[in-house]
Write a protein that holds these residues in place. Structure first.
Motif, mmCIF file in Angstrom:
data_model
loop_
_atom_site.group_PDB
_atom_site.id
_atom_site.type_symbol
_atom_site.label_atom_id
_atom_site.label_comp_id
_atom_site.label_asym_id
_atom_site.label_seq_id
_atom_site.Cartn_x
_atom_site.Cartn_y
_atom_site.Cartn_z
ATOM 1 N N LYS A 1 0.832 -1.209 0.000
ATOM 2 C CA LYS A 1 0.000 0.000 0.000
ATOM 3 C C LYS A 1 0.868 1.262 0.000
ATOM 4 O O LYS A 1 0.431 2.325 -0.461
ATOM 5 N N ASN A 2 2.110 1.142 0.484
ATOM 6 C CA ASN A 2 3.038 2.282 0.473
ATOM 7 C C ASN A 2 3.468 2.654 -0.947
ATOM 8 O O ASN A 2 4.031 3.718 -1.173
ATOM 9 N N TYR A 3 3.220 1.754 -1.902
ATOM 10 C CA TYR A 3 3.557 2.007 -3.303
ATOM 11 C C TYR A 3 2.296 2.285 -4.131
ATOM 12 O O TYR A 3 2.342 2.277 -5.360
ATOM 13 N N GLY A 4 1.193 2.513 -3.440
ATOM 14 C CA GLY A 4 -0.035 2.885 -4.126
ATOM 15 C C GLY A 4 -0.802 1.725 -4.727
ATOM 16 O O GLY A 4 -1.702 1.935 -5.554
ATOM 17 N N LEU A 5 -0.464 0.484 -4.339
ATOM 18 C CA LEU A 5 -1.168 -0.673 -4.897
ATOM 19 C C LEU A 5 -2.367 -1.027 -4.029
ATOM 20 O O LEU A 5 -2.264 -1.106 -2.807
ATOM 21 N N LYS A 6 -3.510 -1.227 -4.686
ATOM 22 C CA LYS A 6 -4.728 -1.678 -4.001
ATOM 23 C C LYS A 6 -4.971 -3.138 -4.354
ATOM 24 O O LYS A 6 -4.543 -3.623 -5.397
ATOM 25 N N ILE A 7 -5.700 -3.830 -3.493
ATOM 26 C CA ILE A 7 -5.908 -5.268 -3.633
ATOM 27 C C ILE A 7 -6.594 -5.625 -4.943
ATOM 28 O O ILE A 7 -6.367 -6.685 -5.524
ATOM 29 N N ASP A 8 -7.449 -4.705 -5.466
ATOM 30 C CA ASP A 8 -8.198 -5.013 -6.691
ATOM 31 C C ASP A 8 -7.567 -4.394 -7.939
ATOM 32 O O ASP A 8 -8.163 -4.430 -9.019
ATOM 33 N N ASP A 9 -6.366 -3.841 -7.830
ATOM 34 C CA ASP A 9 -5.672 -3.296 -9.003
ATOM 35 C C ASP A 9 -5.305 -4.414 -9.977
ATOM 36 O O ASP A 9 -4.944 -5.525 -9.569
ATOM 37 N N LYS A 10 -5.391 -4.115 -11.281
ATOM 38 C CA LYS A 10 -4.954 -5.053 -12.313
ATOM 39 C C LYS A 10 -3.476 -4.785 -12.595
ATOM 40 O O LYS A 10 -3.106 -3.676 -12.978
ATOM 41 N N PHE A 11 -2.662 -5.787 -12.386
ATOM 42 C CA PHE A 11 -1.236 -5.573 -12.589
ATOM 43 C C PHE A 11 -0.580 -6.801 -13.202
ATOM 44 O O PHE A 11 -1.079 -7.931 -13.121
ATOM 45 N N VAL A 12 0.559 -6.541 -13.839
ATOM 46 C CA VAL A 12 1.433 -7.578 -14.377
ATOM 47 C C VAL A 12 2.622 -7.711 -13.440
ATOM 48 O O VAL A 12 3.185 -6.699 -13.007
ATOM 49 N N VAL A 13 2.996 -8.935 -13.092
ATOM 50 C CA VAL A 13 4.220 -9.120 -12.321
ATOM 51 C C VAL A 13 5.343 -9.436 -13.304
ATOM 52 O O VAL A 13 5.191 -10.275 -14.204
ATOM 53 N N LEU A 14 6.453 -8.738 -13.155
ATOM 54 C CA LEU A 14 7.564 -8.801 -14.113
ATOM 55 C C LEU A 14 8.819 -9.345 -13.452
ATOM 56 O O LEU A 14 9.224 -8.874 -12.386
ATOM 57 N N HIS A 15 9.431 -10.334 -14.090
ATOM 58 C CA HIS A 15 10.727 -10.821 -13.623
ATOM 59 C C HIS A 15 11.556 -11.211 -14.835
ATOM 60 O O HIS A 15 11.187 -12.123 -15.586
ATOM 61 N N LEU A 16 12.652 -10.503 -15.048
ATOM 62 C CA LEU A 16 13.560 -10.775 -16.157
ATOM 63 C C LEU A 16 14.914 -11.174 -15.597
ATOM 64 O O LEU A 16 15.565 -10.386 -14.920
ATOM 65 N N ARG A 17 15.287 -12.400 -15.876
ATOM 66 C CA ARG A 17 16.506 -12.945 -15.289
ATOM 67 C C ARG A 17 17.743 -12.282 -15.899
ATOM 68 O O ARG A 17 17.844 -12.127 -17.102
ATOM 69 N N GLU A 18 18.690 -11.902 -15.010
ATOM 70 C CA GLU A 18 19.936 -11.274 -15.445
ATOM 71 C C GLU A 18 21.136 -11.969 -14.828
ATOM 72 O O GLU A 18 21.021 -12.681 -13.824
ATOM 73 N N GLU A 19 22.290 -11.723 -15.427
ATOM 74 C CA GLU A 19 23.542 -12.198 -14.855
ATOM 75 C C GLU A 19 23.780 -11.494 -13.513
ATOM 76 O O GLU A 19 23.409 -10.346 -13.327
ATOM 77 N N GLY A 20 24.373 -12.226 -12.553
ATOM 78 C CA GLY A 20 24.732 -11.599 -11.290
ATOM 79 C C GLY A 20 24.039 -12.173 -10.079
ATOM 80 O O GLY A 20 24.319 -11.768 -8.949
ATOM 81 N N TYR A 21 23.135 -13.133 -10.280
ATOM 82 C CA TYR A 21 22.427 -13.701 -9.123
ATOM 83 C C TYR A 21 22.762 -15.185 -8.970
ATOM 84 O O TYR A 21 23.319 -15.605 -7.967
ATOM 85 N N ALA A 22 22.429 -15.991 -9.964
ATOM 86 C CA ALA A 22 22.801 -17.411 -9.976
ATOM 87 C C ALA A 22 23.425 -17.673 -11.337
ATOM 88 O O ALA A 22 22.722 -17.761 -12.337
ATOM 89 N N ASP A 23 24.745 -17.768 -11.366
ATOM 90 C CA ASP A 23 25.465 -17.716 -12.634
ATOM 91 C C ASP A 23 26.188 -19.009 -12.996
ATOM 92 O O ASP A 23 27.329 -18.992 -13.457
ATOM 93 N N ALA A 24 25.533 -20.137 -12.799
ATOM 94 C CA ALA A 24 26.109 -21.387 -13.287
ATOM 95 C C ALA A 24 26.223 -21.318 -14.808
ATOM 96 O O ALA A 24 25.415 -20.652 -15.473
ATOM 97 N N LYS A 25 27.209 -22.006 -15.364
ATOM 98 C CA LYS A 25 27.468 -21.887 -16.800
ATOM 99 C C LYS A 25 26.297 -22.356 -17.651
ATOM 100 O O LYS A 25 26.137 -21.904 -18.791
ATOM 101 N N TRP A 26 25.442 -23.225 -17.111
ATOM 102 C CA TRP A 26 24.291 -23.694 -17.893
ATOM 103 C C TRP A 26 23.113 -22.723 -17.861
ATOM 104 O O TRP A 26 22.079 -22.973 -18.441
ATOM 105 N N HIS A 27 23.265 -21.589 -17.152
ATOM 106 C CA HIS A 27 22.195 -20.601 -17.075
ATOM 107 C C HIS A 27 22.316 -19.483 -18.115
ATOM 108 O O HIS A 27 21.440 -18.633 -18.203
ATOM 109 N N VAL A 28 23.393 -19.484 -18.893
ATOM 110 C CA VAL A 28 23.700 -18.338 -19.747
ATOM 111 C C VAL A 28 22.536 -17.963 -20.657
ATOM 112 O O VAL A 28 22.162 -16.785 -20.772
ATOM 113 N N HIS A 29 21.927 -18.936 -21.327
ATOM 114 C CA HIS A 29 20.855 -18.636 -22.283
ATOM 115 C C HIS A 29 19.554 -18.203 -21.593
ATOM 116 O O HIS A 29 18.629 -17.743 -22.272
#
Length: 449
Positions: free
Chosen positions: A232-260
Motif C-alpha cells: 500500500k506504500n507504493y499505491g497498490l490496491k488489492i483489486d488493481d490489475k497488474f502484471v508481475v515482471l521478472h527478467l533474469r539477469e547475470e549476477g544472481y545465480a550464474d552457473a554456466k548452464w544458465h547463460v541462455h
C-alpha cells in the motif's frame, strides 16, 4: 508385494564389494554411453540399479550430465524413470517392513522458490490423485530454515508433514534412505514420468477427469495481509490489475548452464510501456543486482527494496498475468493459477495456461532456424545449457525490442481470444504432438511443422 520379497533388494555385500560396484558403474557407463546405443544404455542402468538400489542418487548426477553436458533429453527422461522406480522399491520396504512414512531425501529445492512450489504442487496433486497415500515428511533443520523463503511454509504444510524439532529431525535424517521420496522426478504411469515441471503437462487430462485443479494453491490470508501492508506504500490496491515482471539477469545465480536464460531488460522497456498504456500496472520483482529499466507512472520497481518474503509470493499469485523469464517466480504464478507469459523459453512442453515465446536457434552450418521437430530429433528437448547446443552447432537468436513489443501485444490479444488465439487453434494437432497445452506467439508457431 511380500515383505520378504521386498527385502531381497538389499542383498548383503561387504563394504569393498559395494565400493567396487560403485566405481565399476561410474567407469563402465562413461565408456558405454558413447559406444553403445540407447537401448543398451537403458538395459545396463535398469540391471545395475536392480542390483544396487542404494546407489540411486548417482542417477541424479547422471541426469544433470544428460541435460547440461551431453544434451541427451531422451536418456535423461529414462534416468528419471529408473530413479523413481528404484526409490519406490526402497520405500516399499521402508513402509511395509519398518512402518516408515515417505521421507523427503533431498532438500536442495528449499532454497529455490520455483522448485519449491513445483515440487510441493506435484506432491499435493499426487496425493489428490491417490498415487501417494499420505503427506511425506519434510525435514527442516536450522540450516535449511535459514535458507527457505519462510513465507512459503504455510503452503508447504499443505503438502508435507514438516519436522523441525531436534529429536525428530535426527530420527528422520537417519531413516530417510530407507523410505525415500524425491519430488524432483515423478512417475504416474508407464508413459507419464520425468521432471516434476512436466507433471502438470503429462497428467493434465488425468487431473481434469478427476475434477482436480492442476494449479492447487490459493493465497492465504497471512500472505495477503503482510504483503498488502507493504504494497500500500507504493499505491497498490488489492483489486488493481497488474502484471508481475521478472527478467533474469547475470549476477544472481550464474552457473554456466544458465547463460541462455539471462536477458537484457532494456530490450523490454517498449513492451512494459505497452502494458502501461493498456491501463495495467507493472510490478517488477527480483534482486538488488538487477539493471535500471525505466521510471513511469504505474511501473513499480521493487528490485532494490527490502520487503517481507510474502510480497513476491502475493504478487506472483495475484497478478493478471506473469511476464518474463521462465524462472522461479513463474512457477509460483502457475501453481496459483496465474497465466504465465514467458520470453526466451526453452523448447519443451507448455503448461495449459501459459503463453510462450521460445528462444530460437540457428544452425550455423545451414544458416536456418531449427524447428521443434528438429530439436526433438537432436534429443535437445528441455535442454538449455550452452555446451550441448554449441556442440550441435546451434546459435541462439536474441530477440530485439520490437520482437518483445510484438510479443506483449499478442499476449493481450491471446487472452482476449483474438486472432492469435484462433491461430493457435489451427495449430492444435501440432501443439498436441509436442505437449504444448498453452499458447504460442506467431514467432514460435512458425517453428511447428
Amino acid at each position: 508385494m511380500n515383505k520378504i520379497t521386498n527385502a531381497e533388494i538389499f542383498k548383503a555385500k561387504n563394504a569393498d564389494e559395494l565400493l567396487n560396484d560403485l566405481r565399476g558403474f561410474e567407469q563402465y557407463f562413461e565408456r558405454l554411453r558413447p559406444n553403445y546405443g540407447f537401448e543398451m544404455q537403458i538395459k545396463f542402468l535398469e540391471h545395475y540399479y536392480s542390483q544396487n538400489p542404494m546407489f540411486k542418487n548417482r542417477l541424479f548426477s547422471l541426469y544433470l550430465k544428460c541435460m547440461n553436458a551431453w544434451g541427451d533429453s531422451r536418456l535423461g527422461l529414462e534416468i528419471s524413470r529408473i530413479m523413481v522406480e528404484t526409490s519406490k522399491k526402497i520405500s516399499d520396504v521402508g513402509q511395509n517392513l519398518y512402518g516408515l512414512p515417505l521421507i523427503n531425501e533431498n532438500n536442495l529445492f528449499v532454497a529455490r522458490v520455483g522448485e519449491l512450489f513445483d515440487q510441493a504442487a506435484s506432491t499435493l496433486l499426487q496425493r489428490q490423485l491417490g498415487t501417494i497415500n499420505h503427506k511425506p515428511i519434510l525435514i527442516l533443520p536450522p540450516d535449511q530454515l535459514a535458507k527457505i523463503n519462510y513465507a512459503a511454509i504455510p503452503y508447504l504444510e499443505d503438502c508435507y508433514e514438516i519436522v523441525t524439532e531436534q529429536k525428530e529431525v535426527a530420527y528422520y535424517q537417519i531413516n530417510k534412505n530407507f523410505s525415500p521420496y524425491f519430488a524432483f522426478f515423478f512417475k504416474f504411469s508407464d508413459k507419464q514420468y520425468g521432471h516434476n515441471s512436466y507433471f502438470a503437462v503429462d497428467c493434465f487430462s488425468d487431473l481434469k477427469t478427476q475434477n482436480i485443479n492442476p494449479c492447487p494453491f490459493e493465497l492465504k490470508d497471512i500472505t495477503i495481509d503482510r504483503a498488502m501492508k507493504f504494497l500500500k506504500n507504493y499505491g497498490l490496491k488489492i483489486d488493481d490489475k497488474f502484471v508481475v515482471l521478472h527478467l533474469r539477469e547475470e549476477g544472481y545465480a550464474d552457473a554456466k548452464w544458465h547463460v541462455h536464460r539471462n536477458t537484457n531488460p532494456n530490450s523490454y522497456v517498449a513492451a512494459i510501456e505497452y502494458f502501461l498504456d493498456q491501463g495495467l500496472k507493472v510490478i517488477r520483482i527480483g534482486n538488488k543486482k538487477m539493471s535500471y529499466m525505466l521510471k513511469s507512472p504505474g511501473f513499480i520497481d521493487l528490485t532494490k527494496e527490502e520487503k517481507p518474503p510474502e510480497v513476491d509470493i502475493f504478487l506472483s499469485a495475484h497478478a493478471k498475468f506473469y511476464f518474463g523469464s521462465a524462472s522461479g517466480p513463474s512457477s509460483i504464478s502457475f501453481n496459483f493459477g496465474v497465466p504465465c507469459c514467458l520470453v526466451g523459453a526453452n523448447i519443451a512442453g507448455v503448461r495449459h495456461n501459459n503463453f510462450i515465446r521460445f528462444l530460437k536457434f540457428k544452425n550455423i552450418s545451414t544458416g536456418k532456424i531449427i524447428t521443434v521437430d528438429e530439436v526433438e530429433a537432436l534429443n535437445l528437448k528441455d535442454v538449455f545449457a550452452p555446451k550441448p547446443l554449441a556442440d550441435r552447432g546451434l546459435l541462439p537468436i536474441v530477440p530485439n525490442s520490437n520482437d518483445n513489443l510484438n510479443f506483449a501485444k499478442e499476449i493481450i490479444e491471446y487472452f482476449d481470444k483474438g486472432n492469435i488465439f484462433h491461430l493457435n487453434e489451427k495449430y492444435k494437432p501440432q501443439r498436441n504432438k509436442h505437449k504444448i497445452l498453452g499458447g504460442l506467439c506467431t514467432d514460435s508457431l512458425s517453428l511447428l511443422t
